[in-house]
Design an enzyme around this catalytic site. Structure first.
Site, mmCIF file in Angstrom:
data_model
loop_
_atom_site.group_PDB
_atom_site.id
_atom_site.type_symbol
_atom_site.label_atom_id
_atom_site.label_comp_id
_atom_site.label_asym_id
_atom_site.label_seq_id
_atom_site.Cartn_x
_atom_site.Cartn_y
_atom_site.Cartn_z
ATOM 1 N N SER A 41 11.431 65.391 10.701
ATOM 2 C CA SER A 41 12.004 64.893 11.772
ATOM 3 C C SER A 41 11.880 65.817 12.826
ATOM 4 C CB SER A 41 13.404 64.594 11.591
ATOM 5 O OG SER A 41 14.162 64.394 12.534
ATOM 6 N N GLY A 83 13.014 55.750 -1.080
ATOM 7 C CA GLY A 83 13.609 55.214 -0.208
ATOM 8 C C GLY A 83 12.890 53.904 0.502
ATOM 9 N N ALA A 84 12.225 53.073 -0.291
ATOM 10 C CA ALA A 84 11.376 52.040 0.030
ATOM 11 C C ALA A 84 12.034 50.666 0.373
ATOM 12 C CB ALA A 84 10.207 52.042 -0.710
ATOM 13 N N TYR A 134 21.743 68.218 8.956
ATOM 14 C CA TYR A 134 20.474 67.390 8.962
ATOM 15 C C TYR A 134 19.373 68.050 9.356
ATOM 16 C CZ TYR A 134 17.370 63.690 10.238
ATOM 17 O OH TYR A 134 16.292 62.782 10.124
ATOM 18 N N GLY A 190 14.053 50.306 6.244
ATOM 19 C CA GLY A 190 13.360 51.314 7.286
ATOM 20 C C GLY A 190 11.807 51.657 7.157
ATOM 21 N N GLY A 242 10.515 53.484 5.057
ATOM 22 C CA GLY A 242 9.936 53.405 3.655
ATOM 23 C C GLY A 242 9.290 52.162 3.304
#
Length: 293
Positions: free
Chosen positions: A141, A21-22, A167, A25, A27
């Site tokens: 999280s 996920g880079a 989530y 955001g 990442g």
């Protein structure tokens, strides 16, 4: 805890780091900072066009130290293909995630949040483990505090689906996975470590992609007044990636979303060995992967 920041990162020259996920955001910031200090960074992304755009802004792109490779965590076939094509890795950063989205299923029939945030990373880690030399860092999280892992219905097949509880379950699963992985590493005498981090409340593209017409504007407004920036959120991950820490350490801001970076606590449910082991066994069955050291 200290006022540590990315400016304090040691050299990563000669080391390879995979960041999922880079392309945006946390990442993207994580990958950028590691490239800045000399790492060979692999941007493992679903959208390679976005990945290429992100990579173009990173130090070392022209010299080949930053590369973009496709990885779709919602597809176990994609996860396997990525792992098979990957050679030695020093650090794996399980960063990618989705947040509070409407019900959907992955290519393998998993609820999308548990599938992306936990099961995809679970499979990726197990498949890469023989090639990793240092550590696995998984981004959780604060929402894990509200999570409950239901091993009898992990994928919300027999209960009403609610986006935020789903989530929170996935983020609690990240911590249970980290603990269970560390126990297995210690059991076989491996020098590898498994760690986790959370960013606090950082403004990223996640808040704009909930798919909730009412909730998304509220989150975007809250970002302007209460959230830290992505650099602060990524700082927690970078600390976990770079510092000498005991296995199963959980890194975050001292005051949930603010304050210096360092080890923080977790919910009682996140410390449940029984739940962690049940989740591990189920995750093995669902993904067809296992601890391979």
């Amino acid at each position: 805890m200290t006022d540590w920041s990315a400016a304090d990162l040691p050299s990563f020259a000669g080391r390879t780091v995979v960041v999922t996920g880079a392309s945006s955001g946390l990442g993207k910031v994580t990958a950028h900072e590691l490239a800045r200090v000399g790492a060979h960074v692999i941007l493992a992304v679903r959208n390679t066009a976005k990945g290429e755009a992100a990579a173009a802004e990173m130090p070392g792109r022209d010299s080949g130290r930053v590369e973009v490779r496709p990885l779709d965590l919602t597809s176990l076939a994609s996860v396997r293909a990525f792992a098979e094509a990957t050679d030695q890795v020093d650090v794996l950063v399980n960063n990618a995630g989705i947040m509070a989205v409407p019900y959907a299923e992955t290519a393998d029939g998993f609820e999308s949040q548990i599938g992306t945030n936990h099961l995809g990373h679970f499979a990726l880690t197990n498949l890469l483990l023989p090639k990793i030399t240092d550590r696995v860092v998984t981004v959780s999280s604060m929402m894990h505090l509200f999570g409950r892992v239901n091993v009898k219905d992990l994928n919300w097949k027999s209960r009403p689906y609610f986006a935020w509880p789903a989530y929170a379950q996935s983020k609690l699963a990240n911590l249970l996975f980290t603990s269970a992985l560390q126990r297995r590493l210690e059991r076989v005498g491996s020098p590898l470590t498994a760690l986790a981090a959370h960013p606090g409340y950082s403004a990223t593209n996640l808040q704009g992609k909930t798919g909730n017409k009412l909730g998304t504007p509220v989150w975007l407004a809250a970002n302007r007044f209460f959230a830290t920036d992505a650099a602060f959120g990524a700082r927690q991950t970078l600390f976990a990636v770079s510092q000498d820490l005991p296995g199963d350490t959980f890194i975050g801001p001292r005051f949930l979303s603010y304050g210096p970076t360092g080890p923080v606590g977790r919910s009682p449910l996140a410390r449940s060995t029984k739940t962690a082991e049940a989740l591990w066994s189920l995750s093995e069955q669902l993904t067809g992967t296992a601890f391979t050291l």
